[in-house]
Motif scaffolding. Structure first.
Motif, short mmCIF file in Angstrom:
data_model
loop_
_atom_site.label_atom_id
_atom_site.label_comp_id
_atom_site.label_asym_id
_atom_site.label_seq_id
_atom_site.Cartn_x
_atom_site.Cartn_y
_atom_site.Cartn_z
N ASP A 103 31.83 103.93 -69.20
CA ASP A 103 33.00 104.66 -69.87
C ASP A 103 34.40 103.85 -69.53
O ASP A 103 34.98 104.02 -68.59
CB ASP A 103 33.19 106.11 -69.43
N THR A 104 34.39 102.76 -70.35
CA THR A 104 35.61 101.91 -70.15
C THR A 104 36.90 102.61 -70.56
O THR A 104 38.00 102.15 -70.06
CB THR A 104 35.46 100.58 -71.10
N ASP A 105 36.89 103.47 -71.39
CA ASP A 105 38.33 104.27 -71.41
C ASP A 105 38.81 104.90 -70.37
O ASP A 105 39.83 104.82 -70.01
CB ASP A 105 38.11 105.32 -72.74
N ALA A 106 37.60 105.34 -69.55
CA ALA A 106 38.09 106.24 -68.29
C ALA A 106 38.47 105.22 -67.16
O ALA A 106 39.23 105.50 -66.61
CB ALA A 106 36.85 107.02 -67.74
N ILE A 107 37.70 104.04 -67.13
CA ILE A 107 37.94 103.08 -66.26
C ILE A 107 39.40 102.36 -66.51
O ILE A 107 40.52 102.52 -65.77
CB ILE A 107 37.18 101.91 -66.28
N ASP A 108 39.73 102.37 -67.70
CA ASP A 108 41.02 101.96 -68.06
C ASP A 108 42.36 102.96 -67.67
O ASP A 108 43.48 102.65 -67.37
CB ASP A 108 41.06 101.79 -69.84
#
Lengths: 733, 733
Positions: free
Chosen positions: B285-290
């Motif tokens: 979940d790159t949005d969450a990492i971001d």
């Protein structure tokens, strides 16, 4: 001078009730947490009221005896740490007189509760307690010597040569010292091993025989060290509810306030590890300490962490200051402190009448009947299952069961052979059934170190299976070593395993095993650049030398499968030496012992594997994976007409124990053309090759590449060994 | 074969939308936490929807390129760790393309954000990223070589001899590798040093010039190691808000599930250390990492810890299993995995068109303007304050300021003398003003190690004073060493201090400093049984040998105050070697250099301090506190008519660098009567005393007693040295 208790109590009352506002040691009356400036008189008064028993009780007399003995001993030695014994005397007092299941007349009773002073610099606290409890001295065979463990003269000889009261507590030197402590965090790690051992003993011999607890006094230094973090995480995971750490939170470290470097929430951290956490606001509040320990004993699914807020150097003008930590208080401060305690100011090493009797009786009244009941139970066991009772007898005496060697394997010659980690795994599994006290494991590397005991009966040592014998230490090498020491202090034959390069993560416990003379087996695999592609960070170079440098440690690097058998035999036969067992990742040939000497030669440390007629032209020396290389090079040289002696040298330690005649028979002084080959740094090898010999070894770090490329790059080839041998022969002509 | 992105995206869509229920790699569609059996189809579907960008985006292409390059390289090498790069590719992608302030064209830009791969075994993740980002190679002088830091051929040569892609990332070997990682926890420790350095640089050169952040990828192994606990506690204390650790929580370790050994609440532990803690439920979940990184950047009063739940070996049939960790997946598994990714199954080392450009541009578009703006600001600084700009130039180049030696003291002859820890303290304070980049401290022992820089301008490095230069590391030796390495990687000249015996607590960073060729100065005081009453646990015996065994480490044990001056001079002049500076607790005479040779001889490692006429009858060799003992013994022997040469030998390392002629001039091969005296174990000394010489050294652990008693007990007396010398002379006649 009148030193009857009543007088001291009287003085003490007077000081506390009337004169406590006197300057110079005002902080004697402040609460544990408070700096003087932050404490109003009312607060200080109210805290004092909860701190101090109004009756000037025997309790307070005993506690202040511990304190003053500690102060006086440090002062007499002109060296030592007075502040922590003064702060923690009430904590030790509460544990010993109210909870510890301990018989001063039988300090080696196996089911005694263990008292571990991880703050080893506070050794006078332990010595004072052992003195007041009237613990008797027993010798190495468990025989009473007729002397006290610690006499008042021993306390007066604190930190003097050959005294029983060295600067830090030394196991084997002083009865009642459960482990050598001083290097911070080690007592914490040891205690987890003791707790594991108790669970293991209970699983094997019955919970009616083994149900002891482990109490640990630790401090800010312990808490800052990573080893205690590792050990605490493991203890929480294993749900060791027999373990209680009492953390002396005094907000002082050597450089000053812990605010300089340490302000984490330690209690919350231990909750994260899965511990029960209890706070005691004042180290002088023995009721609160007592209540916390009661909670510890009631908890059966996690270890307990008691945060005890204390004042270092309690009662002295230096109270609450780093100056109370590591140096004598000075005569004048001692006088003022004794005044504050209501103590005769001009008396040193004073133990008022009744104090010893009171302390001893409190401990003994609980411990003696328990110990006697235990012995009756153990007699029952002996009646019902003599062999099981005898098994424990042997463990107490450090003896292996008769016939334990019967299943040791023998390996047939095999040019392909196998890695010594693999032959080691076979040996472990061959002997495991006969040695149930052999318990160990790896720091998350057992598939690589091959140290697991296989089979359904072995299993993993886990919270739901304390009968398991394979320890999963996690990636915690430092704790692993310290835990193994604690297990070895508790009748088990413990072993650890990791890659040799990670020895660096666990050197302190290896050293302490040697100091304590514990026969732990430290298995280190992946012992050279043979590691290959993982590269320099994973390739040990200097590690063999750094092990050989440790006094009393037997470092053995066997050269084939049959030497592995002998290495394990020697390691397990050791009673007072730890062993570092150095094993390869890669396969090596199993030598044909009909052609070469028996691997039994390993017992002498170095032995002539094969020889020539008459005086050799050259001696080739090999260890571990380089033994077969040396054999191949020797055969090539012999084919060319050179008179070659091959020496296998798995253990310098064992070799140095041989007499001069044997050593000279292996390495005749006249033969100076000598070449040693080892995939490791050469430090120390000059002793055997001399000024005229040579080595084929590593002088740099390794590299990342397949092993064959590395052996070529660094000269571990038959051709290179032969070339070096020829050069040496040429030069020594 | 058609490898245009569209085709891959198409295949990828097909796999994900239609065939994801196919067996064999079903777990590609489950959430990060779920084992297959625990996931219902609906759950798995819904988690996938949040995981995967619907558009089969360039993002996914770039991420899967990292994954497949890693898999392919490990497979080609037939060795390595594929699982973690596959799991963490989205995390690295998010950091690099969305946040990292980094110019691929200038990878040595001083204010770049640092990306530290503490999970060094996942090296292919870093190599893949450096390749895709198009990082250029620069040489040791910062010059561009015209080559990429990592080409596709370099990736194909993964783990091969002399490649730029060794098994673990090696600093100095590969542009873009910020530190050598592999031994677990070390990257974590280094990163704290980097964060400290940024704060220090900002305090000195301005926050407009230095405001970089440090991102660290770490794993379960890092979290189990004590060093990371120590480092995290220190980072929390120092409120290093420029530090972000992303913890790969995959529930898998080498032995199997982390349930075997590690089930603490790591996030809660970091809260206890004073960190901001953020959880990301799915590494994909790159949005969450971001979003988590955005929170990190917004936080200005504490470091940030992001717990990222991942699946090791994501997408492969081995996903979620320890089998995905440390071995190649195998051809068939790679085929199935590529199928799962929608990747051409028969292509290895595939970088689809546009992937490199896309990745590079994302990094460069942010980094290049920032770097250019920084250079403009630095030019402004140069215009305004040339000397300050030049000071930083020198730090970048590893050069000391001109005239730095001007204030080095010289010590007059003094029979009473002073401890070398004291003369060292004087040296530090004499040069501190000219060397503001010299920053260090002790592990809670500075009052004893004498390493503090005094004066108001120095101050303590604390959260409210990042201009301070005295580090308070706390009782955390292991983190101290690793932090010092991180500081040295960031333009500072760092030093550490503790007692020599506690070297054992910090060996891994000492070794890594040597591997990385970092000129850190490791000060070790209390260097022998001269420690006295603290006893065996505090008396180093084997430690000198264990330091001398480390390749590339200069171990210097100066013999009086003037040798201390030269030792510091040499240590600070080193650019590629760490120094272990070995100092005494106790006083020793300051030798009369009008009578004896200049202490400048230290530069050669060993030098003739005083000599006789003609060929010596005996050579006496001393170091450190035993140098004056050897001098006294030599004078006594000379009075009796013996021809004596005295050799001071503070550094074997420097001596071995001298040519044969010099070495033979100090130790003529004809003179075999040689005696070396050192209060330490003798391992290694045979190289200098030979088979016919002798040593006066320690063969056991020490003891607790006043120093005079110990010297007598262990033979460190003039009489004993003379007696040994006579015996050696007799035997070598």
């Amino acid at each position: 001078m009148d030193v009857r208790p009543e007088r001291i109590i009287h003085t003490f009352r007077r000081i506390l009730s009337k004169d406590r506002a006197l300057s110079g040691w005002t902080c004697v009356t402040v609460g544990a947490m408070g700096a003087m400036a932050e404490t109003t008189p009312d607060e200080s008064s109210s805290m004092t009221d909860t701190n101090i028993h109004e009756d000037g009780s025997p309790e307070r007399l005993q506690i202040d005896t511990i304190r003053t003995l500690s102060m006086d001993a440090v002062q007499a030695a002109n060296s030592g740490h007075p502040g922590t014994p003064m702060a923690l005397a009430p904590v030790a007092w509460t544990i010993w007189t109210k909870h510890l299941r301990y018989d001063p007349a039988k300090p080696d009773w196996p089911n005694r509760d263990r008292f571990v002073l991880s703050v080893g610099h506070a050794s006078m606290l332990l010595y004072s307690v052992l003195h007041l409890a009237g613990v008797v001295e027993v010798d190495a065979d468990g025989k009473e010597t007729g002397k006290p463990a610690i006499s008042i003269d021993d306390i007066k000889a604190f930190r003097q040569l050959d005294s029983k009261t060295p600067g830090h507590p030394e196991y084997r030197m002083t009865t009642g010292v459960e482990t050598t402590t001083g290097p911070l965090g080690q007592g914490c790690g040891n205690s987890v091993g003791m707790a594991i051992a108790e669970r293991s003993l209970a699983a094997r011999f019955g919970q009616d025989l083994f149900d002891y607890d482990i109490y640990v006094l630790c401090g800010d230094g312990d808490m800052m060290e990573g080893i205690s973090a590792e050990a605490a995480s493991l203890a929480g995971h294993l749900k060791l509810s027999n373990l209680c750490w009492l953390y002396d939170s005094n907000h002082i470290s050597i450089e000053g306030s812990t605010d300089l470097a340490f302000d984490e929430d330690v209690g919350k951290r231990f909750e994260a590890y899965g511990w029960q956490v209890i706070h005691v606001d004042d180290a002088n509040d023995t009721d609160a300490i007592d209540a916390a320990i009661v909670k510890f004993k009631a908890c059966n699914d996690k270890p307990t962490f008691i945060v005890v807020h204390s004042v270092i150097g309690y009662g002295s003008p230096r109270a609450g200051s780093e100056k109370a930590h590591g140096e004598p208080l000075g005569e004048e401060n001692i006088r003022l402190t004794k005044q504050a305690y209501g103590w005769p100011e001009d008396q040193s090493f004073l133990v008022p009448d009744g104090v010893m009797a009171g302390f001893h009786d409190a401990v003994s009244a609980r411990g003696k009947p328990l110990r006697e009941a235990w012995e009756a139970k153990f007699a029952d066991l002996r009646a019902k299952d003599a062999s099981l009772a005898e098994a424990f007898d042997g463990m107490r005496q450090g003896k292996l069961p008769a016939g334990w060697e019967a299943d040791l394997p023998s390996f047939d010659a095999d040019p392909k052979g196998l890695a010594t980690r693999d032959s080691s795994g076979k040996v472990i599994n061959a002997i495991a059934a006969k040695l149930p006290m052999l318990i160990g494991g790896a720091a998350d590397l057992s598939p690589s170190t091959k140290t697991d005991v296989k089979g359904d009966k072995a299993g993993s040592f886990e919270a739901d299976n304390y009968a398991g014998r394979n320890m999963h230490f996690g990636v915690r090498e430092h704790a692993m070593g310290s835990v193994a020491n604690g297990m070895a202090l508790s009748y088990l034959r413990s072993y650890t395993a990791t890659f040799l390069v990670f020895l660096d993560y666990m050197r302190p416990p290896v050293r302490l095993a040697a100091i304590m003379e514990l026969p732990v087996v430290f298995v280190f695999t992946h012992d050279s650049i043979g590691v290959g592609e993982d590269g320099p960070t994973h390739q040990p170079i200097e590690h063999l030398a750094t092990l050989r440098a440790v006094p009393g440690l037997d470092t053995i690097r066997p050269g084939d499968a049959n030497e592995v058998v002998e290495a394990w035999r020697v390691a397990l036969t050791h009673t007072h030496e730890p062993t570092a067992l150095i094993l390869s990742r890669q396969a090596m040939p199993t030598l044909d012992r009909t052609k070469y000497s028996s691997a039994k030669g390993l017992e002498q440390g170095a032995y002539i594997l094969s020889d020539c007629d008459g005086e050799p032209d050259v001696i080739l020396i090999g260890t571990g994976s380089e033994l077969s290389l040396v054999v191949a090079a020797g055969e090539k040289l012999a084919e060319e007409g050179t008179k070659v002696r091959i020496v296998s040298m798995p253990s310098w330690y064992l070799f140095e124990k041989q007499d001069r005649a044997y050593r000279d028979s292996v390495f005749p002084r006249a033969v100076r053309a000598r070449v040693a080959v080892e995939q490791a740094g050469e430090l120390g090898w000059d002793r055997y090759v001399g000024l005229d010999g040579a080595t084929v070894m590593m002088s740099t770090f390794g590299a990342s590449a397949p092993i064959a490329k590395l052996q070529e790059k660094f000269g571990f080839t038959v051709d290179n060994v032969c070339a070096v041998a020829k050069r040496v022969m040429e030069n020594s002509k």
